[in-house]
Design a protein around this motif. Structure first.
Motif, PDB file in Angstrom:
ATOM      1  N   GLN A 210       0.824  -1.208   0.000  1.00 57.16           N
ATOM      2  CA  GLN A 210       0.000   0.000   0.000  1.00 57.16           C
ATOM      3  C   GLN A 210       0.856   1.255   0.000  1.00 57.16           C
ATOM      4  N   LEU A 211       1.934   1.222   0.764  1.00 56.75           N
ATOM      5  CA  LEU A 211       2.850   2.358   0.770  1.00 56.75           C
ATOM      6  C   LEU A 211       3.510   2.526  -0.590  1.00 56.75           C
ATOM      7  N   ILE A 212       3.969   1.404  -1.169  1.00 58.36           N
ATOM      8  CA  ILE A 212       4.585   1.460  -2.487  1.00 58.36           C
ATOM      9  C   ILE A 212       3.584   1.964  -3.522  1.00 58.36           C
ATOM     10  N   THR A 213       2.334   1.509  -3.420  1.00 58.01           N
ATOM     11  CA  THR A 213       1.305   1.932  -4.367  1.00 58.01           C
ATOM     12  C   THR A 213       1.062   3.430  -4.280  1.00 58.01           C
ATOM     13  N   PHE A 214       1.014   3.963  -3.062  1.00 56.25           N
ATOM     14  CA  PHE A 214       0.799   5.404  -2.908  1.00 56.25           C
ATOM     15  C   PHE A 214       1.968   6.198  -3.486  1.00 56.25           C
ATOM     16  N   ILE A 215       3.191   5.777  -3.192  1.00 58.89           N
ATOM     17  CA  ILE A 215       4.361   6.501  -3.705  1.00 58.89           C
ATOM     18  C   ILE A 215       4.388   6.463  -5.222  1.00 58.89           C
ATOM     19  N   LEU A 216       4.167   5.275  -5.797  1.00 58.23           N
ATOM     20  CA  LEU A 216       4.158   5.171  -7.250  1.00 58.23           C
ATOM     21  C   LEU A 216       3.000   5.958  -7.848  1.00 58.23           C
ATOM     22  N   GLY A 217       1.838   5.929  -7.183  1.00 52.79           N
ATOM     23  CA  GLY A 217       0.701   6.703  -7.661  1.00 52.79           C
ATOM     24  C   GLY A 217       0.988   8.188  -7.676  1.00 52.79           C
ATOM     25  N   LEU A 218       1.681   8.669  -6.654  1.00 48.94           N
ATOM     26  CA  LEU A 218       2.033  10.087  -6.612  1.00 48.94           C
ATOM     27  C   LEU A 218       3.011  10.434  -7.730  1.00 48.94           C
ATOM     28  N   VAL A 219       3.975   9.541  -7.970  1.00 44.27           N
ATOM     29  CA  VAL A 219       4.938   9.771  -9.056  1.00 44.27           C
ATOM     30  C   VAL A 219       4.217   9.839 -10.400  1.00 44.27           C
ATOM     31  N   LEU A 220       3.289   8.923 -10.644  1.00 45.15           N
ATOM     32  CA  LEU A 220       2.555   8.920 -11.904  1.00 45.15           C
ATOM     33  C   LEU A 220       1.638  10.137 -12.017  1.00 45.15           C
ATOM     34  N   ALA A 221       1.027  10.549 -10.900  1.00 45.44           N
ATOM     35  CA  ALA A 221       0.157  11.724 -10.923  1.00 45.44           C
ATOM     36  C   ALA A 221       0.934  12.970 -11.308  1.00 45.44           C
ATOM     37  N   VAL A 222       2.146  13.096 -10.815  1.00 45.66           N
ATOM     38  CA  VAL A 222       2.985  14.245 -11.165  1.00 45.66           C
ATOM     39  C   VAL A 222       3.488  14.106 -12.603  1.00 45.66           C
ATOM     40  N   ALA A 223       3.932  12.890 -12.964  1.00 46.58           N
ATOM     41  CA  ALA A 223       4.501  12.684 -14.295  1.00 46.58           C
ATOM     42  C   ALA A 223       3.496  13.006 -15.398  1.00 46.58           C
ATOM     43  N   PHE A 224       2.216  12.667 -15.179  1.00 49.10           N
ATOM     44  CA  PHE A 224       1.192  12.902 -16.194  1.00 49.10           C
ATOM     45  C   PHE A 224       0.249  14.040 -15.809  1.00 49.10           C
ATOM     46  N   ASN A 225       0.591  14.758 -14.754  1.00 47.63           N
ATOM     47  CA  ASN A 225      -0.174  15.923 -14.307  1.00 47.63           C
ATOM     48  C   ASN A 225      -1.657  15.587 -14.136  1.00 47.63           C
ATOM     49  N   VAL A 226      -1.917  14.527 -13.387  1.00 50.19           N
ATOM     50  CA  VAL A 226      -3.301  14.133 -13.110  1.00 50.19           C
ATOM     51  C   VAL A 226      -3.726  14.853 -11.832  1.00 50.19           C
ATOM     52  N   ASP A 227      -4.112  16.101 -11.994  1.00 46.26           N
ATOM     53  CA  ASP A 227      -4.464  16.989 -10.882  1.00 46.26           C
ATOM     54  C   ASP A 227      -5.984  16.984 -10.717  1.00 46.26           C
ATOM     55  N   THR A 228      -6.458  16.404  -9.632  1.00 46.04           N
ATOM     56  CA  THR A 228      -7.893  16.287  -9.411  1.00 46.04           C
ATOM     57  C   THR A 228      -8.594  17.635  -9.430  1.00 46.04           C
ATOM     58  N   ILE A 229      -8.030  18.613  -8.769  1.00 45.45           N
ATOM     59  CA  ILE A 229      -8.674  19.934  -8.690  1.00 45.45           C
ATOM     60  C   ILE A 229      -8.773  20.568 -10.071  1.00 45.45           C
ATOM     61  N   ARG A 230      -7.708  20.488 -10.833  1.00 48.66           N
ATOM     62  CA  ARG A 230      -7.712  21.068 -12.182  1.00 48.66           C
ATOM     63  C   ARG A 230      -8.699  20.335 -13.091  1.00 48.66           C
ATOM     64  N   ILE A 231      -8.798  19.024 -12.944  1.00 49.82           N
ATOM     65  CA  ILE A 231      -9.733  18.251 -13.769  1.00 49.82           C
ATOM     66  C   ILE A 231     -11.172  18.678 -13.492  1.00 49.82           C
ATOM     67  N   VAL A 232     -11.519  18.822 -12.221  1.00 49.09           N
ATOM     68  CA  VAL A 232     -12.882  19.241 -11.856  1.00 49.09           C
ATOM     69  C   VAL A 232     -13.179  20.630 -12.414  1.00 49.09           C
ATOM     70  N   GLN A 233     -12.231  21.521 -12.309  1.00 49.92           N
ATOM     71  CA  GLN A 233     -12.427  22.884 -12.812  1.00 49.92           C
ATOM     72  C   GLN A 233     -12.674  22.878 -14.322  1.00 49.92           C
ATOM     73  N   ARG A 234     -11.896  22.092 -15.045  1.00 55.48           N
ATOM     74  CA  ARG A 234     -12.065  22.036 -16.500  1.00 55.48           C
ATOM     75  C   ARG A 234     -13.384  21.395 -16.888  1.00 55.48           C
ATOM     76  N   LEU A 235     -13.786  20.360 -16.168  1.00 55.67           N
ATOM     77  CA  LEU A 235     -15.049  19.701 -16.487  1.00 55.67           C
ATOM     78  C   LEU A 235     -16.238  20.630 -16.268  1.00 55.67           C
ATOM     79  N   TYR A 236     -16.184  21.444 -15.233  1.00 60.29           N
ATOM     80  CA  TYR A 236     -17.263  22.402 -15.000  1.00 60.29           C
ATOM     81  C   TYR A 236     -17.267  23.507 -16.055  1.00 60.29           C
TER      82      TYR A 236
END
Length: 348
Positions: A210-236
């Protein structure tokens, strides 16, 4: 209005689904590349089999490094004291007596004796990622018989009695006493002990992954700029983008639950990672328009990246089920103002 809100939720959940698929695919590829499951199994065998002094030595390795031990003429004496520091009083007393020779000869069982057994298959370049309880029990009993003479059950009793005091010896003595001279019951008792021990170790491994998954998930989120707040703003703010994501989400639900590739060979795993990456970049409002730099505006995306990493930990099945429910809610409601006809003929 409820319509746009549901559509935004669908778009966000669909993005999480694609991201979770990418994350699980990368994890699967990494597990295959580094043989993580096989390495974890061998470590589990070491924890199950090693005698108390060896386990204590492993526990205190980092502590000895940090305290500067291991240098000078007094190393052996200090290491022996450190090796008994985390043992129970009975185990520490037995280790001291063994060091002074008071216990006489003992039978030492190493995890390699079991791990490299043909029934386990850990020899050579082959490293198993799973070992059944029946195979483990047979390999263990054969290793115990190698340390004594006489009939099979007598051999095992003699070897167990000669084991260093510790959890392994206590577990085997319990199984031996419950068997009451029945070889099949002894084997079944060892299998139950093995299954219970592996369940506990699996819990430890799950927390580690679970720790490894979170760290890797954070790396991928930054690498592909998967920003939840920005996504919601654009969808609205962008009805066209919102409608396109809803349509793609509907097609995904109709196609059935997607799964991360579990292909055995590494080239296939690498291809699956590329496919999951392309699906995310093609269908979701993510990615970098310019190479990332450490600007204040980009650092403001950190909360959104963290939320995405946490969402990825929930796994693709969770997000697919939620997406399916949202699509059903949308189809059951009034037709949205976006002009799409997805709900045509489905309203109540």
């Amino acid at each position: 209005m409820l319509g746009p809100t549901v559509d935004v939720a669908i778009g966000l959940v669909f993005t999480y689904l694609l991201f979770a698929l990418l994350l699980s695919t990368v994890l699967e590829a990494a597990a295959g590349w580094f043989k993580l499951r096989a390495a974890r199994l061998e470590q589990a065998f070491a924890q199950l089999i090693e005698h108390p002094e060896a386990v204590a030595e492993e526990r205190n390795l980092v502590a000895r490094w940090l305290s500067g031990l291991g240098h000078g003429s007094g190393t052996a004496k200090v290491d022996k004291a450190a090796s008994t520091a985390t043992l129970t009083p009975e185990e520490a007393e037995a280790a001291t007596e063994r060091a002074s020779g008071d216990l006489g000869p003992s039978f030492e069982l190493r995890h390699e004796d079991i791990y490299h057994h043909p029934l386990v298959g850990g020899g050579g370049s082959s490293r198993p990622s799973y070992v059944s309880a029946a195979n483990f029990s047979s390999a263990l009993l054969q290793a115990l018989r190698a340390g004594a003479s006489g009939q099979a059950l007598a051999q095992v009793e003699e070897s167990i009695d000669a084991l260093p005091p510790g959890r392994l010896r206590e577990a085997l003595l319990t199984a031996l006493n419950e068997a009451q001279g029945d070889w099949d019951k002894l084997k079944a008792g060892i299998e139950r002990w093995y299954d219970g021990a592996m369940d506990r170790l699996s819990g430890q491994y799950k927390r580690y992954t679970q720790l490894i998954t979170f760290i890797l998930g954070l790396v991928l989120a930054v690498a592909f700029n998967v920003d939840t707040i920005r996504i919601v703003q654009r969808l609205y703010a962008e009805p066209t983008l919102r409608a396109a994501m809803v349509e793609q989400a509907r097609k995904t639900v109709e196609a059935g639950a997607p799964e991360a590739s579990k292909a055995g060979d590494l080239p296939a795993k690498a291809a699956a990672v590329e496919q999951a990456r392309d699906d995310l970049l093609r269908n979701a409002p993510v990615g970098w328009t310019a190479p990332p730099t450490l600007t204040l505006a980009q650092l403001a995306s950190v909360p959104g990246w963290l939320v995405t990493a946490l969402a990825g930990m929930l796994g693709a099945p969770f997000w697919f089920d939620l997406l399916n429910k949202l699509i059903n809610i949308r189809n059951a409601g009034p037709k949205p103002e976006s002009g799409t006809d997805l709900a045509k003929g489905k309203g109540k």
